[in-house]
Design a protein around this motif. Structure first.
Motif, short mmCIF file in Angstrom:
data_model
loop_
_atom_site.label_atom_id
_atom_site.label_comp_id
_atom_site.label_asym_id
_atom_site.label_seq_id
_atom_site.Cartn_x
_atom_site.Cartn_y
_atom_site.Cartn_z
N ASP A 28 106.20 116.35 100.91
CA ASP A 28 107.28 115.38 101.17
C ASP A 28 108.61 116.05 100.82
O ASP A 28 108.65 117.23 100.50
CB ASP A 28 107.05 114.10 100.37
CG ASP A 28 107.47 112.87 101.16
OD1 ASP A 28 108.67 112.75 101.45
OD2 ASP A 28 106.61 112.03 101.49
N ASP A 29 109.71 115.28 100.87
CA ASP A 29 111.01 115.87 100.52
C ASP A 29 111.09 116.21 99.05
O ASP A 29 111.86 117.09 98.64
CB ASP A 29 112.14 114.89 100.88
CG ASP A 29 112.26 114.74 102.38
OD1 ASP A 29 112.56 115.73 103.04
OD2 ASP A 29 112.00 113.62 102.88
N ALA A 30 110.32 115.52 98.24
CA ALA A 30 110.31 115.80 96.80
C ALA A 30 108.97 115.36 96.23
O ALA A 30 108.24 114.59 96.87
CB ALA A 30 111.44 115.03 96.11
N SER A 73 120.40 116.01 99.49
CA SER A 73 119.87 115.43 100.71
C SER A 73 118.38 115.07 100.54
O SER A 73 117.93 114.02 101.02
CB SER A 73 120.06 116.45 101.84
OG SER A 73 119.45 116.02 103.00
N ASP A 74 117.61 115.91 99.87
CA ASP A 74 116.20 115.59 99.64
C ASP A 74 116.05 114.39 98.70
O ASP A 74 115.14 113.58 98.85
CB ASP A 74 115.44 116.81 99.09
CG ASP A 74 115.07 117.78 100.20
OD1 ASP A 74 114.67 117.32 101.28
OD2 ASP A 74 115.20 119.00 99.98
N MET A 75 116.96 114.27 97.74
CA MET A 75 116.94 113.09 96.86
C MET A 75 117.30 111.83 97.66
O MET A 75 116.68 110.78 97.50
CB MET A 75 117.93 113.25 95.69
CG MET A 75 117.55 114.29 94.67
SD MET A 75 116.18 113.80 93.56
CE MET A 75 114.91 114.89 94.15
N ARG A 144 108.69 107.71 100.89
CA ARG A 144 107.79 108.76 101.35
C ARG A 144 107.82 108.86 102.87
O ARG A 144 108.40 108.02 103.54
CB ARG A 144 106.36 108.42 100.90
CG ARG A 144 106.26 108.10 99.43
CD ARG A 144 104.95 107.39 99.13
NE ARG A 144 103.81 108.16 99.53
CZ ARG A 144 102.85 108.56 98.70
NH1 ARG A 144 102.89 108.25 97.43
NH2 ARG A 144 101.83 109.26 99.14
N ARG A 145 107.16 109.91 103.38
CA ARG A 145 107.10 110.09 104.84
C ARG A 145 105.94 109.32 105.46
O ARG A 145 105.90 109.16 106.67
CB ARG A 145 106.92 111.57 105.16
CG ARG A 145 108.08 112.42 104.70
CD ARG A 145 107.80 113.89 104.94
NE ARG A 145 108.93 114.70 104.51
CZ ARG A 145 108.97 116.03 104.56
NH1 ARG A 145 107.93 116.70 105.04
NH2 ARG A 145 110.03 116.68 104.16
N ASP A 146 104.99 108.90 104.66
CA ASP A 146 103.73 108.40 105.21
C ASP A 146 103.62 106.88 105.26
O ASP A 146 102.53 106.35 105.33
CB ASP A 146 102.55 108.99 104.42
CG ASP A 146 102.59 108.59 102.94
OD1 ASP A 146 103.47 107.80 102.55
OD2 ASP A 146 101.73 109.08 102.19
N ALA A 208 110.98 107.71 105.09
CA ALA A 208 112.26 108.40 105.25
C ALA A 208 112.09 109.89 105.08
O ALA A 208 111.13 110.36 104.45
CB ALA A 208 113.27 107.88 104.22
N GLN A 209 113.06 110.61 105.63
CA GLN A 209 113.07 112.07 105.52
C GLN A 209 114.47 112.54 105.87
O GLN A 209 115.18 111.85 106.60
CB GLN A 209 111.98 112.55 106.48
CG GLN A 209 112.30 113.60 107.47
CD GLN A 209 111.52 114.84 107.14
OE1 GLN A 209 110.30 114.82 107.05
NE2 GLN A 209 112.22 115.93 106.94
N ASP A 210 114.91 113.66 105.32
CA ASP A 210 116.23 114.15 105.74
C ASP A 210 116.08 115.09 106.93
O ASP A 210 114.99 115.64 107.17
CB ASP A 210 116.99 114.81 104.57
CG ASP A 210 116.33 116.07 104.06
OD1 ASP A 210 115.10 116.20 104.19
OD2 ASP A 210 117.05 116.93 103.53
N ILE A 211 117.15 115.22 107.69
CA ILE A 211 117.10 116.05 108.90
C ILE A 211 117.68 117.41 108.56
O ILE A 211 118.89 117.60 108.57
CB ILE A 211 117.89 115.40 110.06
CG1 ILE A 211 117.40 113.97 110.30
CG2 ILE A 211 117.75 116.23 111.32
CD1 ILE A 211 118.21 113.21 111.35
N SER A 212 116.81 118.33 108.20
CA SER A 212 117.27 119.67 107.84
C SER A 212 116.87 120.71 108.88
O SER A 212 117.52 121.71 109.04
CB SER A 212 116.75 120.07 106.46
OG SER A 212 115.35 119.93 106.40
N ASP A 213 115.77 120.44 109.59
CA ASP A 213 115.23 121.44 110.51
C ASP A 213 115.25 121.00 111.97
O ASP A 213 114.58 121.62 112.80
CB ASP A 213 113.79 121.79 110.11
CG ASP A 213 113.72 122.41 108.72
OD1 ASP A 213 114.70 123.05 108.31
OD2 ASP A 213 112.69 122.25 108.05
MG MG Z 1 113.79 117.44 103.15
#
Ligand code: MG
Ligand code: ADP
Length: 324
Positions: A28-30, A73-75, A144-146, A208-213
């Motif tokens: 996950d992001d963290a 951003s991950d937080m 979380r992403r799930d 949720a998730q951040d858009i980094s990639d």
């Molecule tokens: Mg992330």
């Protein structure tokens, strides 16, 4: 082997002994470490390296800002406010003018968000800034992403594609007018910080998730983790109008990366609350699609299916050209 195959093969589920503190591990992001029923720590790390994530000619104050912002951003993606930070630096030389500018910018951002530097390490080497950031999030743990649910709305904060457009200009793939380039360059060097919005919106958010990639690649993480699909209306994805005329536009928008905006899903019953909060905090917020039960995603642009669009988000060890 690409970056994600590497993570899957060497890092995920390698250590299976029970750990009562570990609520959420790699993927996950963290990570979330639960201390007790009232306290959870949320921890993540992100690294920026010269030549990969920034140019040697970028200003030290911008490099510091970006290094902190990508970690925040991950937080934000976890709906958590950061509290502590570890700074691991590799520098070719200790040059006072560069360091003064770097740390002025670094500390002013930490001051603004009340985040304390608590440790790190320093070594000689190619300029690399690695930060570990930690936040505390009480009973909730973190987003979380799930947890995306069929029929959820899919929302995107801010604007995407600008940083990727700035890079295309740097790589001389396109020529942007100086006005447009300045806006895009600002997005590349000073990514948005969505902590306040995401922390306050967290009770209404499922995943949720951040858009980094790249938006599609990062959305896909939510879809795969949640076992759902998505229907995306591409014309609703917020970007910069002046970029639309370029042939790269859809690529910047959907694959670009380095946006550090958040993509999240929420039940439609919270539309009004989310829009009111976005307005209060002056965060642009756009509804870009729906979660579906059919796995994968379908893309529509002004009513036309463009699902054949080639997803190619950023992947260290994957892409020939690094969009930072
Ligand atoms: Mg992330
Ligand atoms: P993000 O884009 O949110 O920073 P990544 O895609 O870089 O996340 O990483 C995916 C997952 O893999 C994260 O949970 C991250 O902590 C983990 N990860 C990546 N690299 C390493 C590593 N070298 N060691 C341990 N975990 C890692």
């Amino acid at each position: 082997m690409d970056e994600f195959q590497f993570i899957q093969h060497y890092l995920v589920n390698k250590q299976t002994w029970p750990d009562t503190f570990l609520e959420l591990g790699i993927g996950d992001d963290a990570a979330i470490l639960r201390m007790n029923s009232e306290q959870a720590l949320c921890i993540s790390a992100d690294m920026l390296q010269e030549g990969v994530h920034f140019f040697a000619t970028d200003l030290p104050q911008d490099i510091a800002y970006k290094a902190v912002a990508v970690n925040f951003s991950d937080m934000a993606a976890m709906g958590v406010r950061p509290r502590w930070l570890l700074l691991t630096l590799a520098l070719p030389v200790l040059e006072k003018v560069w360091l003064d500018a770097f740390f002025d910018s670094f500390y002013s951002l930490l001051e603004k968000y009340r985040v304390k530097l608590i440790g790190g390490d320093t070594t000689r080497g190619t300029c690399t800034i690695s930060i570990t950031v930690m936040g505390e999030n009480g009973t909730k743990g973190g987003l979380r992403r799930d947890q995306a649910v069929v029929e959820d709305d899919i929302w995107v904060t801010g604007r995407v594609g600008l940083a990727a457009a700035a890079l295309s200009h740097h790589y001389q793939q396109v020529h942007l007018s100086s006005e447009v380039f300045n806006l895009c360059e600002k997005a590349r060097l000073r990514p948005p910080i969505r902590i306040e919005f995401m922390a306050r919106a967290a009770p209404w958010i499922h995943a949720a998730q951040d858009i980094s990639d790249g938006l599609l690649q990062d959305l896909e993480h939510i879809l795969v983790a949640s076992g759902v699909g998505a229907r995306i209306l591409v014309e609703e994805i917020p970007s910069l109008r002046e970029l639309e005329e370029y042939t790269f536009y859809q690529h910047w928008l959907l694959n670009g990366g380095d946006d550090y905006e958040c993509i999240f899903t929420a039940s439609p019953i919270y539309r009004m609350q989310l829009e009111a909060l976005a307005k209060e905090l002056a965060v642009p917020l756009h509804l870009v699609g729906k979660i579906t039960s059919t796995q994968g995603y379908s893309l529509f642009n002004k009513g036309r299916s463009i699902s054949s669009f080639c997803k190619k988000g950023f992947n260290h060890f994957g892409n020939p050209i690094a969009p930072t």
